[in-house]
Each structure stands twice: as C-alpha cells, then as structure tokens.
Design an enzyme around this catalytic site. Structure first.
Site, PDB file in Angstrom:
ATOM      1  N   CYS A   2     -14.990  -6.353  52.677  1.00 17.29           N
ATOM      2  CA  CYS A   2     -13.800  -5.606  53.086  1.00 17.29           C
ATOM      3  C   CYS A   2     -13.432  -4.536  52.065  1.00 17.29           C
ATOM      4  CB  CYS A   2     -12.632  -6.558  53.210  1.00 17.29           C
ATOM      5  SG  CYS A   2     -12.956  -7.936  54.298  1.00 17.29           S
ATOM      6  N   ARG A  27     -19.613  -0.399  51.538  1.00 15.06           N
ATOM      7  CA  ARG A  27     -19.435  -1.817  51.227  1.00 15.06           C
ATOM      8  C   ARG A  27     -19.900  -2.700  52.387  1.00 15.06           C
ATOM      9  NH1 ARG A  27     -15.478  -2.969  47.056  1.00 15.06           N
ATOM     10  NH2 ARG A  27     -14.840  -4.869  48.104  1.00 15.06           N
ATOM     11  N   TRP A  75     -15.027  -7.042  56.963  1.00 10.18           N
ATOM     12  CA  TRP A  75     -16.296  -7.759  57.109  1.00 10.18           C
ATOM     13  C   TRP A  75     -15.893  -9.187  57.473  1.00 10.18           C
ATOM     14  CZ3 TRP A  75     -19.092 -11.761  54.773  1.00 10.18           C
ATOM     15  CH2 TRP A  75     -20.465 -11.760  55.054  1.00 10.18           C
ATOM     16  N   ASN A 101      -8.457  -8.738  51.415  1.00  9.92           N
ATOM     17  CA  ASN A 101      -9.852  -8.997  51.084  1.00  9.92           C
ATOM     18  C   ASN A 101      -9.929 -10.373  50.428  1.00  9.92           C
ATOM     19  OD1 ASN A 101     -12.492  -8.886  50.375  1.00  9.92           O
ATOM     20  ND2 ASN A 101     -12.305  -7.202  48.917  1.00  9.92           N
ATOM     21  N   GLY A 102     -10.735 -11.277  50.973  1.00 10.58           N
ATOM     22  CA  GLY A 102     -10.845 -12.622  50.398  1.00 10.58           C
ATOM     23  C   GLY A 102     -10.699 -13.664  51.480  1.00 10.58           C
ATOM     24  N   GLU A 487     -38.619 -10.142  46.837  1.00 13.37           N
ATOM     25  CA  GLU A 487     -37.771  -8.950  46.966  1.00 13.37           C
ATOM     26  C   GLU A 487     -38.272  -8.054  48.112  1.00 13.37           C
ATOM     27  OE1 GLU A 487     -34.985  -8.108  46.039  1.00 13.37           O
ATOM     28  OE2 GLU A 487     -34.882  -5.941  46.118  1.00 13.37           O
ATOM     29  N   LYS A 491     -35.954  -7.078  51.259  1.00  9.62           N
ATOM     30  CA  LYS A 491     -35.639  -5.682  51.588  1.00  9.62           C
ATOM     31  C   LYS A 491     -36.027  -5.376  53.031  1.00  9.62           C
ATOM     32  CE  LYS A 491     -33.444  -4.211  48.978  1.00  9.62           C
ATOM     33  NZ  LYS A 491     -33.203  -4.825  47.696  1.00  9.62           N
ATOM     34  N   GLU A 494     -33.580  -7.021  55.403  1.00 15.99           N
ATOM     35  CA  GLU A 494     -32.250  -6.409  55.322  1.00 15.99           C
ATOM     36  C   GLU A 494     -32.135  -5.109  56.092  1.00 15.99           C
ATOM     37  OE1 GLU A 494     -29.867  -6.479  51.322  1.00 15.99           O
ATOM     38  OE2 GLU A 494     -31.914  -5.832  50.985  1.00 15.99           O
ATOM     39  N   HIS A 510     -50.537 -24.063  51.823  1.00 15.32           N
ATOM     40  CA  HIS A 510     -49.720 -25.263  52.056  1.00 15.32           C
ATOM     41  C   HIS A 510     -48.760 -25.098  53.223  1.00 15.32           C
ATOM     42  CE1 HIS A 510     -51.311 -26.982  48.370  1.00 15.32           C
ATOM     43  NE2 HIS A 510     -51.272 -25.729  47.931  1.00 15.32           N
ATOM     44  N   LYS A 609     -21.940  -4.543  50.575  1.00 21.22           N
ATOM     45  CA  LYS A 609     -22.410  -4.135  49.243  1.00 21.22           C
ATOM     46  C   LYS A 609     -21.947  -5.110  48.168  1.00 21.22           C
ATOM     47  CE  LYS A 609     -24.501  -1.326  46.468  1.00 21.22           C
ATOM     48  NZ  LYS A 609     -25.960  -1.434  46.515  1.00 21.22           N
TER      49      LYS A 609
END
Ligand code: F6R
Length: 614
Positions: A2, A27, A75, A101-102, A487, A491, A494, A510, A609
């Site tokens: 947010c 964000r 968000w 926010n929270g 990573e 990426k 995402e 395996h 973000k």
C-alpha cells in the site's frame, strides 16, 4: 504494498494526490482511492479497483475541489481487491476518511465491539475498524485529534494510518503503531505533505521528517506538531532528500526494469566507490564499525532476507565461509523468526532488504535483537526501519529502483556482501593482503564484464520468440550458481507468469527429471568452474530426455555449442564472482519473455515492491 499520500495547503489537492499516487505505483497495488476535503466541511471520495487510470476516469467526470486530502494505493490483505474494500474507508456517518498501510491484528475484536455499539460496516477490511474506532471516541465528545490518539493506543500490529475529518478540513492526523509501514512528513511552502515514501512528494519538497513507531503527527498547511506514544509533544529532525530526476524518469527505456538492468555497471561502481582499494593492504569499508577484536570473535554468521534478498543471503553464506572462513548459515526471515534459532553471543546477524521495510525481515531482526546479537543490515535507502533495528547499516547504493522485480538492488547487495566477506577475511587472516588485492581487482572489473553481457540483448528476444509460450521452465545450477538458478526461476515467474523451478543440479535425478520432455526449456548455469564437469553430466542427462537446454556458459568454453540448443555467453570470471555475472542473463530472460507475453513488466500482478505485512 500500500502507498499513502496526503496534502494540506493552498493548491487544489486532487491533482497533487493523483500525481503522488502515480509515483507510488511501483510499490504494487490492486485498487486506489482519494478523498478531497473542502471548506464547507464535506469531502468527496473516489475509489476504484484496478489500475490508477480507473480512478483517474472517475475524477475526470466530477472534479472535486478542495485544498486538502488523502490518497491510497491498496495491496489487498483483508478482503477482495474491489472498490468497496479500497481506501479511503469511512465511519458510519461519513465524517472521517482513513487510509492505512499494515494489518490491524485485533480488528475482529474491535469490529465486534463497535458493531455491538451500532456502528455500520461496509467493507471486509481491517482498515474500516479505524474510522469507526475514532468515531466511537468522538461520539463521547472527544476532539478529532485526541480520538485518533486514543484509537492509536488500541490498534494492535504494525500500522501506518492517515486520517482526516470533515469538521477540520485543513488538518491531517498521521500515526504509526508497530514496526512496519513507514510514514514521512514533507515540509512545503505553506503546505504540508505526508506519504509512505519519498517519490510521492518529491517535486513539492525535499525536506522531510520520519515518523517512528508509536509517534503521531498533526499537520496544518503551515505547521506540524509531533507527539510520542504517551501524547507528549516532541521535536523531530528534518532531513534533506536530493531530487533524483534521472532515476525517476524512464528516459528512453520502455520499462524501468530494463533501465535498471542496464544501470547495473554504474550502480555497482557506486556500491564499491571509496570502499575498497586493490592496492595490497589498502582496504576500508568505511561505514562498517566492527573492531578487529569483534571480527575475530565472530563464531557464526547468520544471513537472512526474503525473495531475491534471500538468494543474496544464500550466496553470501558461501563467500562468508570460503573467503572469510566463518561458519555461516542462511534462513528465510519468515522461518527464522519462528524457529527459535540457536545463536550465541558472538554470532553476527546479517539481514538483506533493499527496501529496509520487509515485515518478515524486520521481525527476524527483532528476534535476533532479543538475543543481543550484533547486527548488520544491507539496505538501498537511509533511515529505513531495518537501519533502526540493526547496529549498523551497509548502504548498497543501487539508486532508486522503481521496477517491482529486484535487479540492480540484487547485484549491488551481492557486491556489498562480497566486499564484506573480503574485509572480514583479511581481518581474520583467512586471506592475506595479496589475495584480497586480487579479489578486489577482479571485483573492479565486474562493471565491465556486466557491460559485455548487456551489449548482447538480441539473443534474449530470439529465445522469447521461440519459447514464450512454454508453460514450464527449469533452472539448474550448482555451488555458487545454485542461488542464481533460484533467482532465475523467481524472476521468470514474477514478471512473465511462466511457471519455473530452480534446483541445485545434483537434485535433478531425485524428482524434477520426471518433468523433462521436449517442451520443457532448461536453463543450465554452466560457467567453467570447479563443478563444470558435474553440470555437464546433468546437461547430458536432460538432453537425452529431450529437454531444450539453454546454457549460460563461459566465453572460453568451445565445446558447449555442440551439447546444448542455445548458448548465452558470459565473460570468463573466477568461480566466486561468476554468480554475479550470471545473474544478468537471468534478468534479461525474464524481461524479454515478459515483454513478448505482453505482461505488465514493471508492476507484475499481485506483487509489491515493499512487502510491509507478514
Ligand atoms: C523479487 C523481489 C522480492 C524481494 C523481497 C524482499 O524480484 O523483488 O522477492 O526481493 O520482497 O524485498 P526487500 O529486499 O525489500 O526486503
């Protein structure tokens, strides 16, 4: 996560709030809203699900006038991402407007209590309890400001709240509870601003104060009063933040993500600047404050972070062990905080968080703090929540990163950690001055090596054309390049929404091998390092099961072309530095695949973000 903006001054608030929200888009959010207050002691609220354009369309048809207001990008945590749940939220009679926010951890209890009292709730959010709670106190005749103070004391969890009231349209009250969700106050010329982070208010002011957990601020166009958690007036320091218009503008780049990928050579130079010297014995990490005795006593390094920052932690463990000679471990911050970790008094705790705001990482840091362990945090900004918990902060100096996917902040965290490992290694005499000088010399060549990789972007477009419709990808690496395989998969997931898995190559037999067929591209990180032959065995096994193999290989590897389908070249580099160079193709693969698939590269769906909730 947010984003919050608030304005009180002499200008029309609506365009200022919309502009602020558009600067907070990076964000990540899924709905947005604004309340504009006017002298007639009324306010107009607009809220819309989806992107900011939806909100802008609403404000175009009926432009609210007024010299103050608040705005929010949400968000979703509690309640669907729809218009009803978007902020601002209001009380029963529409007198108050709140952005938040929270997470209000005790919202169910509060909601029950307030509903029993007759308050009418409209949304599924935890946020809505805040205006109702303030209303509850105001119903007893308590003034707006004091009602906000009393409410702040009852709200549990880490929250940033900004509230306005019809009766006093030029007044904004902002407060924080707990240790997440930053709030900063901006001092303008006959105007005051409040925001969750700096980009929202740059252009109106460069002078800010940070609100700390438990503090409250009351803003008027010409003044601000601060109070501590006991309601006592306090004075706050003002900080100057420089404008960084070059970073804020996308320039000629189509996306911030590509711009930030391409900025890495410069960002890495900034990270290293003044920190290291390749002359033998000349070495400083000027912002690190550990004595030789502190360093020699370190019994174990524990590294933590989330997402991409966790991958940096995983890689740094290898450097801490092999370069600095210190037993090391890593843990995902959200796991660390609940596993009752065994840390002795000589442990060193290193957290990595480019935003310095990630709720899980902050909580892990608090956990380590309870044990009185020495702490270093790596952040991309000053005055972060993380810096306030840690004993010391190493700035990674990547510059503003707007794209939601971490790119330059990842490589800048890595070079800072590498420099730290060298520093600790020299102090502990695991490596001598000559060996350190050699490592540093190569580190200084990193920007040039990355520049070489960046110069060859055509091949990623070709790969995207060939494989953009694949539904699954496998990323394999070993040793230093195992975290880079993770990573690469993260990426790709995402930004291009392609399912991808990252594995240590030895694990393939395996289980993951059963996924392999001729429709499955496998990205194999296979630089000429100590595990090259082992990686080649894995590649052969994948090829003999029909996989399409895209190898990330060293310039000097003359045989690889015959063994795989595609080769992405990286310069020859030492084993320990190869993962930093190899991370660039991971970023470029995900970027070009996302573009080819028409994805929202800079603001991928559902992502934020800074993740300021647990
Ligand atoms: C991935 C990404 C996230 C972050 C994670 C931690 O591209 O951006 O996985 O790395 O949310 O964020 P920070 O580093 O701000 O703590």
């Amino acid at each position: 996560m947010c984003g919050i903006i608030g304005y009180t001054g002499q200008s029309e608030a609506l365009p200022i709030l919309l502009e602020g929200l558009s600067r907070l888009e990076y964000r990540g959010y899924d709905s947005a809203g604004i309340s504009v207050f006017n002298k007639n002691k009324t306010h107009t609220t607009y809220r819309a699900a989806g992107k900011l354009n939806e909100l802008k369309k609403l404000t175009e048809t009926s432009k609210a006038t007024g010299l103050s207001g608040i705005g929010h990008t949400r968000w979703a945590t509690h309640g669907e991402a729809n218009t009803i749940n978007a902020h601002p939220q209001s009380d029963t009679y529409g007198n108050l407007s709140v952005v938040h926010n929270g997470i209000v951890e005790n919202y169910l209890d509060l909601k029950q209590e307030l509903t029993n009292e007759g308050h009418l709730f409209n949304s599924d959010t935890d946020t809505e309890t805040i205006p109702h709670l303030i209303e509850h106190y105001m119903n007893d005749g308590t003034g707006f400001e004091e009602a906000a103070e009393k409410s702040a004391a009852r709200i549990k969890g880490a929250n940033a709240v900004v509230v306005m009231c019809n009766d006093q349209p030029d007044k904004i009250v902002a407060f924080r509870t707990g240790n997440a969700g930053g709030v900063l106050i901006g001092y303008g010329d006959n105007e005051m601003l409040v925001a969750s982070d700096i980009p929202a208010i740059l252009g109106y002011t460069n002078t800010i104060s940070h609100l700390l957990p438990g503090e409250l601020a009351v803003l008027h166009p010409n003044s601000v009063q601060f109070k501590d958690q006991d309601g006592n007036p306090i004075k706050k320091e003002k900080t100057f933040v420089p404008n960084d218009p070059i970073s804020i503008a996308k320039g000629d780049y189509r996306h911030f993500m590509l711009k930030e990928i391409c900025e890495q050579p410069d960002a890495i130079i900034a990270s290293l600047m003044g920190r290291l010297s390749s002359e033998e014995g000349l070495f400083s990490l000027e912002d690190l404050n550990l004595t030789a005795d502190d360093i020699n006593k370190i019994s174990k390094v524990t590294l933590t972070g989330m997402g991409t920052s966790l991958h940096a932690a995983m890689l740094a463990r290898l450097w801490m062990e092999r370069i600095a000679g210190i037993p090391s471990e890593w843990d995902n911050s959200s796991e660390f905080r609940y596993r009752e970790p065994l840390l002795d008094e000589n442990s060193l705790f290193i957290s990595i968080s480019q935003s310095g705001e990630t709720a899980d990482t902050l909580a892990a840091m608090e956990e380590a703090k309870k044990k009185n362990i020495s702490q270093i945090t790596l952040c991309n900004y000053s005055n972060t929540q993380a810096s306030r918990i840690a004993d010391q902060t190493l700035q990674i100096r990547a510059g503003l990163e707007i794209g939601v996917a971490a790119t330059k902040t990842f490589t800048c965290s890595l070079v800072t950690l590498y420099a730290l490992a060298i520093y600790l290694g020299v102090q502990r005499e695991k490596i001598n001055g000559k060996e350190a000088a050699k490592l540093i010399e190569e580190l200084f060549r990193l920007p040039e090596m990355i520049g070489t990789v960046l110069a060859n972007q055509g091949q990623y477009e070709e790969l995207a054309t060939l494989y953009h419709s694949s539904s699954d990808f496998l990323f394999l690496g070993r040793g230093y390049n195992y975290p880079i395989a993770l990573e690469g998969a993260l990426k790709l997931k995402e930004v291009s929404y392609i399912h991808a898995e990252g594995y240590p190559a030895g694990e393939m037999k395996h289980g993951p091998i059963s996924l392999i067929d001729e429709s499955m591209p496998v990205v194999a990180l296979v630089p000429k390092d100590e595990l090259y032959e082992k990686m080649m065995n894995t590649i052969n096994e994948a090829k003999s099961r029909g996989a399409i193999v895209i190898a990330v290989a060293s310039e000097s590897d003359t045989e690889i072309e015959q063994k795989v389908d595609h080769v992405i070249r990286i310069p020859d580099v030492s084993d320990s530095l190869s993962p930093i160079v190899a991370s660039i193709p991971m970023q470029l693969i995900s970027y070009y695949f996302a573009v080819r698939r028409g994805c929202d590269v800079d603001q991928p769906r559902n992502l934020a973000k800074s993740v300021t909730v647990e």
